[in-house]
Design a protein around this motif. Structure first.
Motif, mmCIF file in Angstrom:
data_model
loop_
_atom_site.group_PDB
_atom_site.id
_atom_site.type_symbol
_atom_site.label_atom_id
_atom_site.label_comp_id
_atom_site.label_asym_id
_atom_site.label_seq_id
_atom_site.Cartn_x
_atom_site.Cartn_y
_atom_site.Cartn_z
ATOM 1 N N TYR A 143 29.708 15.596 -17.023
ATOM 2 C CA TYR A 143 30.726 15.892 -18.023
ATOM 3 C C TYR A 143 31.639 14.681 -18.195
ATOM 4 C CZ TYR A 143 28.856 20.528 -17.536
ATOM 5 O OH TYR A 143 27.994 21.593 -17.515
ATOM 6 N N CYS A 144 31.939 14.365 -19.456
ATOM 7 C CA CYS A 144 32.610 13.115 -19.803
ATOM 8 C C CYS A 144 33.894 13.398 -20.587
ATOM 9 C CB CYS A 144 31.687 12.233 -20.647
ATOM 10 S SG CYS A 144 30.049 11.978 -19.916
ATOM 11 N N PRO A 145 35.021 13.491 -19.911
ATOM 12 C CA PRO A 145 36.270 13.762 -20.623
ATOM 13 C C PRO A 145 36.725 12.587 -21.470
ATOM 14 C CG PRO A 145 36.709 13.276 -18.319
ATOM 15 C CD PRO A 145 35.223 13.352 -18.456
ATOM 16 N N GLU A 146 37.471 12.894 -22.529
ATOM 17 C CA GLU A 146 38.149 11.868 -23.308
ATOM 18 C C GLU A 146 39.563 11.714 -22.765
ATOM 19 O OE1 GLU A 146 38.108 12.748 -27.457
ATOM 20 O OE2 GLU A 146 35.937 12.668 -27.625
ATOM 21 N N LEU A 147 40.088 10.500 -22.809
ATOM 22 C CA LEU A 147 41.462 10.267 -22.367
ATOM 23 C C LEU A 147 42.376 10.350 -23.581
ATOM 24 C CD1 LEU A 147 41.080 7.395 -19.781
ATOM 25 C CD2 LEU A 147 40.957 9.856 -19.456
ATOM 26 N N VAL A 148 42.907 11.529 -23.835
ATOM 27 C CA VAL A 148 43.764 11.765 -24.990
ATOM 28 C C VAL A 148 45.200 11.493 -24.569
ATOM 29 C CG1 VAL A 148 44.367 13.381 -26.821
ATOM 30 C CG2 VAL A 148 42.138 13.543 -25.708
ATOM 31 N N THR A 149 45.771 10.421 -25.102
ATOM 32 C CA THR A 149 47.078 9.901 -24.661
ATOM 33 C C THR A 149 47.128 9.802 -23.140
ATOM 34 O OG1 THR A 149 48.178 12.085 -24.669
ATOM 35 C CG2 THR A 149 48.214 10.832 -26.714
ATOM 36 N N GLY A 150 46.016 9.433 -22.551
ATOM 37 C CA GLY A 150 45.950 9.193 -21.120
ATOM 38 C C GLY A 150 45.554 10.373 -20.273
ATOM 39 N N LYS A 151 45.407 11.557 -20.851
ATOM 40 C CA LYS A 151 45.088 12.754 -20.079
ATOM 41 C C LYS A 151 43.607 13.100 -20.252
ATOM 42 C CE LYS A 151 49.745 14.616 -20.759
ATOM 43 N NZ LYS A 151 50.206 13.462 -21.560
ATOM 44 N N PRO A 152 42.884 13.396 -19.162
ATOM 45 C CA PRO A 152 41.462 13.726 -19.277
ATOM 46 C C PRO A 152 41.259 15.103 -19.899
ATOM 47 C CG PRO A 152 42.182 13.938 -16.997
ATOM 48 C CD PRO A 152 43.344 13.369 -17.745
ATOM 49 N N MET A 153 40.632 15.129 -21.058
ATOM 50 C CA MET A 153 40.430 16.360 -21.816
ATOM 51 C C MET A 153 38.953 16.516 -22.173
ATOM 52 S SD MET A 153 43.520 17.730 -22.578
ATOM 53 C CE MET A 153 45.246 17.289 -22.847
ATOM 54 N N ILE A 154 38.510 17.774 -22.245
ATOM 55 C CA ILE A 154 37.142 18.093 -22.640
ATOM 56 C C ILE A 154 37.172 18.655 -24.061
ATOM 57 C CG2 ILE A 154 35.137 19.530 -22.173
ATOM 58 C CD1 ILE A 154 35.481 17.436 -20.076
ATOM 59 N N PRO A 155 36.484 18.015 -25.023
ATOM 60 C CA PRO A 155 36.495 18.511 -26.406
ATOM 61 C C PRO A 155 35.648 19.772 -26.555
ATOM 62 C CG PRO A 155 35.085 16.583 -26.223
ATOM 63 C CD PRO A 155 35.747 16.749 -24.893
ATOM 64 N N VAL A 156 36.196 20.758 -27.285
ATOM 65 C CA VAL A 156 35.527 22.049 -27.448
ATOM 66 C C VAL A 156 35.719 22.554 -28.875
ATOM 67 C CG1 VAL A 156 35.871 22.706 -25.030
ATOM 68 C CG2 VAL A 156 37.589 23.352 -26.727
ATOM 69 N N THR A 157 34.898 23.518 -29.238
ATOM 70 C CA THR A 157 35.152 24.379 -30.384
ATOM 71 C C THR A 157 35.377 25.781 -29.827
ATOM 72 O OG1 THR A 157 32.786 24.814 -30.692
ATOM 73 C CG2 THR A 157 33.745 22.993 -31.951
ATOM 74 N N TYR A 158 35.908 26.675 -30.645
ATOM 75 C CA TYR A 158 36.223 27.995 -30.099
ATOM 76 C C TYR A 158 36.195 29.066 -31.173
ATOM 77 C CZ TYR A 158 40.883 27.789 -32.213
ATOM 78 O OH TYR A 158 41.924 27.729 -33.105
ATOM 79 N N GLN A 159 36.035 30.300 -30.698
ATOM 80 C CA GLN A 159 36.252 31.504 -31.491
ATOM 81 C C GLN A 159 37.164 32.413 -30.684
ATOM 82 O OE1 GLN A 159 32.623 30.967 -30.751
ATOM 83 N NE2 GLN A 159 32.698 29.414 -32.353
ATOM 84 N N GLN A 160 38.028 33.139 -31.381
ATOM 85 C CA GLN A 160 38.918 34.076 -30.716
ATOM 86 C C GLN A 160 38.556 35.491 -31.127
ATOM 87 O OE1 GLN A 160 43.104 33.534 -31.477
ATOM 88 N NE2 GLN A 160 43.719 34.797 -29.718
ATOM 89 N N GLY A 161 38.300 36.335 -30.142
ATOM 90 C CA GLY A 161 37.925 37.710 -30.410
ATOM 91 C C GLY A 161 39.116 38.581 -30.754
ATOM 92 N N GLN A 162 38.830 39.800 -31.176
ATOM 93 C CA GLN A 162 39.888 40.729 -31.563
ATOM 94 C C GLN A 162 40.792 41.089 -30.385
ATOM 95 O OE1 GLN A 162 37.981 44.088 -33.439
ATOM 96 N NE2 GLN A 162 37.545 42.958 -35.322
ATOM 97 N N ASN A 163 40.261 41.004 -29.174
ATOM 98 C CA ASN A 163 41.066 41.310 -27.989
ATOM 99 C C ASN A 163 41.871 40.112 -27.498
ATOM 100 O OD1 ASN A 163 39.035 39.715 -27.012
ATOM 101 N ND2 ASN A 163 38.412 41.103 -25.370
ATOM 102 N N GLY A 164 41.811 39.004 -28.254
ATOM 103 C CA GLY A 164 42.568 37.809 -27.895
ATOM 104 C C GLY A 164 41.837 36.854 -26.971
ATOM 105 N N SER A 165 40.666 37.263 -26.466
ATOM 106 C CA SER A 165 39.894 36.409 -25.574
ATOM 107 C C SER A 165 39.219 35.284 -26.361
ATOM 108 C CB SER A 165 38.841 37.238 -24.839
ATOM 109 O OG SER A 165 38.063 36.428 -23.992
ATOM 110 N N TYR A 166 39.062 34.134 -25.719
ATOM 111 C CA TYR A 166 38.468 32.966 -26.368
ATOM 112 C C TYR A 166 37.044 32.727 -25.852
ATOM 113 C CZ TYR A 166 43.000 31.485 -28.253
ATOM 114 O OH TYR A 166 44.189 31.411 -28.953
ATOM 115 N N THR A 167 36.175 32.309 -26.766
ATOM 116 C CA THR A 167 34.847 31.837 -26.400
ATOM 117 C C THR A 167 34.769 30.362 -26.767
ATOM 118 O OG1 THR A 167 33.841 34.003 -26.796
ATOM 119 C CG2 THR A 167 32.368 32.097 -26.721
#
Length: 272
Positions: A143-167
């Motif tokens: 896994y290869c994080p990006e350094l976004v303003t110096g912080k290691p972040m993992i880029p994702v896409t997402y969907q949010q369900g009706q119960n508020g949970s994220y996929t």
């Protein structure tokens, strides 16, 4: 890795909307055989092709700049745009994240960050929010994080369900299908910071199951990865914390180098 330039990418000419191909290291561009008469359709084709190749918005901007202004200017490096990213919002989430290949979902809890990079919205989770079991699963991926303003972040896409949970789904540039081993450990995470790489490894059989190292990839041979300065931990949280601390220290050194003083130069390298 997402911090490096791809071999090529697709874009459109701002003046005409024509679909073009940009090749790393070459000035100018090539006309694409997929070009249509519609700017909107060309933009859709370029976005789809770049996404399939795992090209990030920062990489795309760097490729465009390099093709126009030369490949030795600050703007021809993806990190230039990640350093200038602006965070629009950050929300606490719970949900699941899908393994990049296996049809397996792992529980995730943390924060979903929305950044804007040159007009494009990009979504991330913190590296430390990645599920431990997912990083250790079969170990066929780094896994290869990006350094976004110096912080290691993992880029994702997402969907949010009706119960508020994220996929969550990982962007293609967030991982590589490869297995790198050192001292019996398999590398789970490799973060590129300028010319330095910080790695986090796992070995289920070692007395200390987790380890961190660093190396200079351009000075390393393919047969001997030349990791050094190893630190070894029994607990995953301790190893992840050391990995993040190493990344922060490497990023601070990277920002102190004279040619990275972005405050005084624009993307073409001209003094402001």
């Amino acid at each position: 890795m997402s911090g490096k330039l791809p071999e090529q990418c697709c874009s459109i000419l701002a003046s005409t909307g024509e679909l073009i191909v940009i090749k790393r290291g070459e000035r100018g561009y090539y006309r694409s055989e997929w070009n249509t008469d519609s700017r909107e359709e060309n933009k859709h084709i370029a976005d789809f092709a770049n996404r399939r190749m795992g090209i990030t918005p920062a990489q795309l901007e760097a490729m465009v700049c390099g093709s126009m202004c030369g490949w030795d200017v600050p703007g021809a490096q993806p990190q230039f745009y990640l350093d200038m990213a602006t965070r629009e919002k950050s929300v606490a989430i719970t949900g699941h994240i899908k393994h990049p290949v296996l049809s397996t979902y792992f529980p995730v809890k943390g924060h979903l960050h929305t950044y804007r990079i040159m007009g494009t919205e990009v979504h991330y989770i913190d590296l430390s929010s990645m599920p431990k079991m997912m990083l250790e699963e079969r170990l066929g991926y780094t896994y290869c994080p990006e350094l976004v303003t110096g912080k290691p972040m993992i880029p994702v896409t997402y969907q949010q369900g009706q119960n508020g949970s994220y996929t969550l789904h990982l962007e293609i540039g967030a991982f590589q299908s490869m297995k790198v081993e050192h001292e019996g450990y398999t590398v789970m995470v490799a973060a590129q910071v300028g010319s330095r790489e910080i790695a986090l490894g796992f070995s289920p059989k070692a007395p200390h199951r987790y380890a961190t190292w660093e190396r200079m990839p351009e000075r390393s041979s393919s047969s001997a990865h030349r990791y050094h300065n190893g630190k070894y931990y029994e607990q995953y949280a301790d190893a992840m914390q050391d990995c993040e601390n190493r990344i922060a220290a490497a990023y601070a050194r990277y920002c102190r180098t004279p040619h990275k003083n972005h405050k005084h130069k624009d993307s073409t390298g001209r003094e402001r």
